[in-house]
Write an enzyme that holds these catalytic residues in place. Sequence first.
Site, PDB file in Angstrom:
ATOM      1  N   VAL A  12       0.696  -1.192   0.073  1.00 24.19           N
ATOM      2  CA  VAL A  12      -0.035  -0.054   0.073  1.00 24.19           C
ATOM      3  C   VAL A  12       0.857   1.343  -0.096  1.00 24.19           C
ATOM      4  O   VAL A  12       0.589   2.138  -0.705  1.00 24.19           O
ATOM      5  CB  VAL A  12      -0.905   0.073   1.109  1.00 24.19           C
ATOM      6  CG1 VAL A  12      -0.516  -0.255   2.542  1.00 24.19           C
ATOM      7  CG2 VAL A  12      -1.969   1.194   1.178  1.00 24.19           C
ATOM      8  N   ASN A  33       8.708  -4.985  -7.405  1.00 27.47           N
ATOM      9  CA  ASN A  33       8.292  -5.715  -6.364  1.00 27.47           C
ATOM     10  C   ASN A  33       8.595  -7.059  -6.405  1.00 27.47           C
ATOM     11  O   ASN A  33       8.817  -7.943  -7.482  1.00 27.47           O
ATOM     12  CB  ASN A  33       6.558  -5.465  -6.139  1.00 27.47           C
ATOM     13  CG  ASN A  33       6.229  -6.051  -4.771  1.00 27.47           C
ATOM     14  OD1 ASN A  33       6.455  -5.272  -3.803  1.00 27.47           O
ATOM     15  ND2 ASN A  33       5.672  -7.154  -4.709  1.00 27.47           N
ATOM     16  N   SER A 128       5.871  10.287   6.933  1.00 28.16           N
ATOM     17  CA  SER A 128       4.603  10.557   7.745  1.00 28.16           C
ATOM     18  C   SER A 128       3.167  10.689   7.032  1.00 28.16           C
ATOM     19  O   SER A 128       3.285  11.727   6.022  1.00 28.16           O
ATOM     20  CB  SER A 128       4.591  11.340   8.938  1.00 28.16           C
ATOM     21  OG  SER A 128       3.585  11.197   9.768  1.00 28.16           O
ATOM     22  N   LYS A 182      11.576  11.367  12.642  1.00 27.93           N
ATOM     23  CA  LYS A 182      10.205  10.576  12.382  1.00 27.93           C
ATOM     24  C   LYS A 182       9.854   9.659  13.643  1.00 27.93           C
ATOM     25  O   LYS A 182       8.736   9.991  14.033  1.00 27.93           O
ATOM     26  CB  LYS A 182      10.504   9.698  11.268  1.00 27.93           C
ATOM     27  CG  LYS A 182       9.152   8.730  11.039  1.00 27.93           C
ATOM     28  CD  LYS A 182       7.941   9.410  10.596  1.00 27.93           C
ATOM     29  CE  LYS A 182       6.708   8.857  10.540  1.00 27.93           C
ATOM     30  NZ  LYS A 182       6.640   7.114  10.307  1.00 27.93           N
ATOM     31  N   HIS A 185       8.517  12.279  16.101  1.00 26.32           N
ATOM     32  CA  HIS A 185       7.113  12.838  15.347  1.00 26.32           C
ATOM     33  C   HIS A 185       6.136  11.834  15.951  1.00 26.32           C
ATOM     34  O   HIS A 185       5.110  12.252  16.395  1.00 26.32           O
ATOM     35  CB  HIS A 185       7.265  12.773  13.708  1.00 26.32           C
ATOM     36  CG  HIS A 185       5.732  12.805  13.351  1.00 26.32           C
ATOM     37  ND1 HIS A 185       5.068  11.564  13.273  1.00 26.32           N
ATOM     38  CD2 HIS A 185       4.995  13.612  12.881  1.00 26.32           C
ATOM     39  CE1 HIS A 185       3.739  11.951  12.773  1.00 26.32           C
ATOM     40  NE2 HIS A 185       3.644  13.286  12.615  1.00 26.32           N
ATOM     41  N   ASN A 186       6.485  10.493  15.607  1.00 29.62           N
ATOM     42  CA  ASN A 186       5.523   9.361  16.337  1.00 29.62           C
ATOM     43  C   ASN A 186       5.144   9.574  17.671  1.00 29.62           C
ATOM     44  O   ASN A 186       4.032   9.215  18.349  1.00 29.62           O
ATOM     45  CB  ASN A 186       6.029   8.051  15.833  1.00 29.62           C
ATOM     46  CG  ASN A 186       5.671   7.814  14.420  1.00 29.62           C
ATOM     47  OD1 ASN A 186       5.376   8.643  13.467  1.00 29.62           O
ATOM     48  ND2 ASN A 186       5.581   6.648  13.979  1.00 29.62           N
ATOM     49  N   GLU A 189       2.829  12.200  18.498  1.00 28.72           N
ATOM     50  CA  GLU A 189       1.476  11.741  17.995  1.00 28.72           C
ATOM     51  C   GLU A 189       1.038  10.934  19.019  1.00 28.72           C
ATOM     52  O   GLU A 189      -0.274  10.799  19.533  1.00 28.72           O
ATOM     53  CB  GLU A 189       1.612  10.966  16.668  1.00 28.72           C
ATOM     54  CG  GLU A 189       0.473  10.397  16.076  1.00 28.72           C
ATOM     55  CD  GLU A 189       1.062   9.362  14.945  1.00 28.72           C
ATOM     56  OE1 GLU A 189       1.770   9.790  14.214  1.00 28.72           O
ATOM     57  OE2 GLU A 189       0.580   8.334  14.881  1.00 28.72           O
TER      58      GLU A 189
HETATM   59  P1  NBP Z   1       4.445  -3.839   4.230  1.00 28.50           P
HETATM   60  O1  NBP Z   1       5.188  -3.436   5.665  1.00 28.50           O
HETATM   61  O2  NBP Z   1       3.279  -4.623   4.420  1.00 28.50           O
HETATM   62  O3  NBP Z   1       5.626  -4.574   3.308  1.00 28.50           O
HETATM   63  C1  NBP Z   1       5.237  -5.328   2.352  1.00 28.50           C
HETATM   64  C2  NBP Z   1       6.168  -5.207   1.150  1.00 28.50           C
HETATM   65  O4  NBP Z   1       7.350  -5.544   1.470  1.00 28.50           O
HETATM   66  C3  NBP Z   1       5.752  -6.089  -0.205  1.00 28.50           C
HETATM   67  O5  NBP Z   1       6.296  -5.081  -1.147  1.00 28.50           O
HETATM   68  C4  NBP Z   1       6.463  -7.296   0.052  1.00 28.50           C
HETATM   69  O6  NBP Z   1       7.070  -7.711  -1.027  1.00 28.50           O
HETATM   70  C5  NBP Z   1       7.982  -6.541   0.525  1.00 28.50           C
HETATM   71  N1  NBP Z   1       8.996  -7.248   1.265  1.00 28.50           N
HETATM   72  C6  NBP Z   1       8.822  -8.040   2.292  1.00 28.50           C
HETATM   73 BR1  NBP Z   1       7.546  -8.388   3.598  1.00 28.50          BR
HETATM   74  N2  NBP Z   1       9.983  -8.915   2.391  1.00 28.50           N
HETATM   75  C7  NBP Z   1      11.071  -8.751   1.486  1.00 28.50           C
HETATM   76  C8  NBP Z   1      12.004  -9.056   1.049  1.00 28.50           C
HETATM   77  N3  NBP Z   1      12.711  -9.818   1.828  1.00 28.50           N
HETATM   78  N4  NBP Z   1      12.679  -8.542  -0.094  1.00 28.50           N
HETATM   79  C9  NBP Z   1      11.956  -7.747  -0.885  1.00 28.50           C
HETATM   80  N5  NBP Z   1      10.668  -7.306  -0.419  1.00 28.50           N
HETATM   81  C10 NBP Z   1      10.051  -7.768   0.517  1.00 28.50           C
HETATM   82  O7  NBP Z   1       4.368  -2.662   3.379  1.00 28.50           O
HETATM   83  P2  NBP Z   1       3.628  -1.240   3.589  1.00 28.50           P
HETATM   84  O8  NBP Z   1       2.444  -1.563   4.669  1.00 28.50           O
HETATM   85  O9  NBP Z   1       3.300  -0.760   2.390  1.00 28.50           O
HETATM   86  O10 NBP Z   1       4.663  -0.221   4.346  1.00 28.50           O
HETATM   87  C11 NBP Z   1       6.080  -0.190   3.557  1.00 28.50           C
HETATM   88  C12 NBP Z   1       7.070   0.444   4.578  1.00 28.50           C
HETATM   89  O11 NBP Z   1       6.231   1.729   5.077  1.00 28.50           O
HETATM   90  C13 NBP Z   1       7.081  -0.282   5.990  1.00 28.50           C
HETATM   91  O12 NBP Z   1       8.556   0.076   6.585  1.00 28.50           O
HETATM   92  C14 NBP Z   1       6.032   0.443   6.853  1.00 28.50           C
HETATM   93  O13 NBP Z   1       6.859   0.265   8.312  1.00 28.50           O
HETATM   94  C15 NBP Z   1       6.043   1.819   6.448  1.00 28.50           C
HETATM   95  N6  NBP Z   1       4.962   2.447   6.728  1.00 28.50           N
HETATM   96  C16 NBP Z   1       4.859   3.632   6.788  1.00 28.50           C
HETATM   97  C17 NBP Z   1       3.599   4.272   7.170  1.00 28.50           C
HETATM   98  C18 NBP Z   1       3.776   5.683   7.415  1.00 28.50           C
HETATM   99  O14 NBP Z   1       2.648   6.345   7.634  1.00 28.50           O
HETATM  100  N7  NBP Z   1       4.786   6.370   6.904  1.00 28.50           N
HETATM  101  C19 NBP Z   1       2.423   3.632   7.035  1.00 28.50           C
HETATM  102  C20 NBP Z   1       2.584   2.327   6.779  1.00 28.50           C
HETATM  103  C21 NBP Z   1       3.776   1.798   6.653  1.00 28.50           C
HETATM  104  P3  NBP Z   1       6.121  -9.084  -1.744  1.00 28.50           P
HETATM  105  O15 NBP Z   1       4.931  -8.467  -2.355  1.00 28.50           O
HETATM  106  O16 NBP Z   1       6.812  -9.806  -2.348  1.00 28.50           O
HETATM  107  O17 NBP Z   1       5.614  -9.916  -0.382  1.00 28.50           O
END
Ligand code: NBP
Length: 475
Positions: A12, A33, A128, A182, A185-186, A189
């Site tokens: 996402v 990906n 964020s 960051k 920030h959290n 929050e």
């Molecule tokens: P996720 O944290 O759910 O991770 C899923 C992604 O990681 C998929 O693309 C998956 O590939 C890939 N992945 C994994 Br799991 N292991 C891998 C590996 N060994 N090699 C390559 N790819 C790998 O995704 P997200 O929720 O979109 O979050 C992404 C980042 O953003 C995270 O670090 C999260 O903490 C951060 N985040 C930030 C916020 C914010 O507000 N800033 C919110 C949510 C998340 P696949 O499809 O092949 O399984």
Amino acid sequence: AVANIGVVGLAVMGSNLARNLASREGNTVAVYNRTYARTQELLEEHPEAGFVASTTIDDFVASLAKPRTAIIMVQAGKGTDAVIEQLRERFEPGDIIVDGGNANFHDTIEREARIAPSGIHFVGTGISGGEEGALDGPSIMPGGTAESYETLGPILASIAAVAEGEPCVTHVGTDGAGHFVKMIHNGIEYADMELIGEAYDLLRRVGGLEPAGIADVFTAWNDGPLQSYLIEITAEVLRHTDAKTGKPFIDIVVDEAGSKGTGVWTVQNSLDLGVPVGGVAEAVFARAVSGKRAQRDAVRGLGLARPTATAAPEGFVDDVAKALYASKVVAYAQGFDAIIAGAEKYGWNIDKGAVAKIWRGGCIIRAQFLNVLADAYAANPNLATLLEAPYFAQAIADGQEAWRRVVVTATQAGVPIPGFSAALSYFDSLSAERLPAALVQGQRDFFGAHTYRRVDTPGPFHTLWSGDRSEIQTA
Ligand code: NBP
């Protein structure tokens, strides 16, 4: 090689960030990906983005124009390390690897140190704003080298939220500075959410208002100095009705709050830095208490709970608003203290005003309030504490009596207010003429000969407690 920017990890966050990048003039976005199905889904759903997609990491790297710039948005920890390694093997000096995930800043420092000798830039970047922010404009907190920011800055500025005409992105500092900020920030929050939660509880249990009425109060507050995204969404959550039962939504939600760890990191690191961040700590603990169901049942089972029928004092709603504002000022003051201490310990040159400005848009704690905060640091970058900035000092002076009334009323009514009361005690500690720390130091000298300083003579001194209780100078 056609793309000026690439995104690895298309869950996402990654797909939304990639779409955001693609929607900006001048960007051509490469995407990759691990599991191709995810890439395919994105291509099918968003043909308008003109993504340059690859099935292999080699093709992805080949699709990037030099200096190659790739943003990693995969699961923090092992996933991030795996992708960093794949890129590092293929990138050349001058290329830029950006980690936009929620990495621990210690990991970012370590990764940067590991990668820097190869001449490749590694830029840990706090992002964020959740899914929506990634798509429409997040607040972006990049660390890394100043050189990498020359290439990366304009790209990030193109997708960041805009607050009062300025993009919500700034080069925070080197290596882990972005992820550190960051994290703070959290932490803020967490504190902000806890204080809002306490305000709601007070308005309901002492103020006698129903959720819809409290929603109206929050909506009104959102037109004043408390204006913020969190206040705004609080009103929405409180106004929402559960479709299944017709009850207020808030009443069908189990009262146990989860967390993903950044609040705990903020407290842990602040403990290491010796910075009191009671607002964040109480918020983290409040979530922990909420999850202790067996203990809650056991203590509630004692039947000792106080009736909360205490009548709301006149002007209670306004009092709560003032208490909330004052407590919020304390939470931010503590958060910025942690930033100052972190910058000193890790050698970062962090512009506090610039950080306040990039939090005005895109992120979860976005608020009007941050304009005032930025102005405070612009007027005096060396403030000993935010509480001494004239605007905030005045706000506390104006709100102090209300703040105290709220804490007293809540305490008498048996409504828990760990955030409000800790913030007030922090303020009272800083304002006290004398602290009981003198007694604590006396105790330490008694049992451990830890010595003390005198108010009248340079020391240190020790009293011979188990002898004739005469005083000796120890250095
Ligand atoms: P996720 O944290 O759910 O991770 C899923 C992604 O990681 C998929 O693309 C998956 O590939 C890939 N992945 C994994 Br799991 N292991 C891998 C590996 N060994 N090699 C390559 N790819 C790998 O995704 P997200 O929720 O979109 O979050 C992404 C980042 O953003 C995270 O670090 C999260 O903490 C951060 N985040 C930030 C916020 C914010 O507000 N800033 C919110 C949510 C998340 P696949 O499809 O092949 O399984």
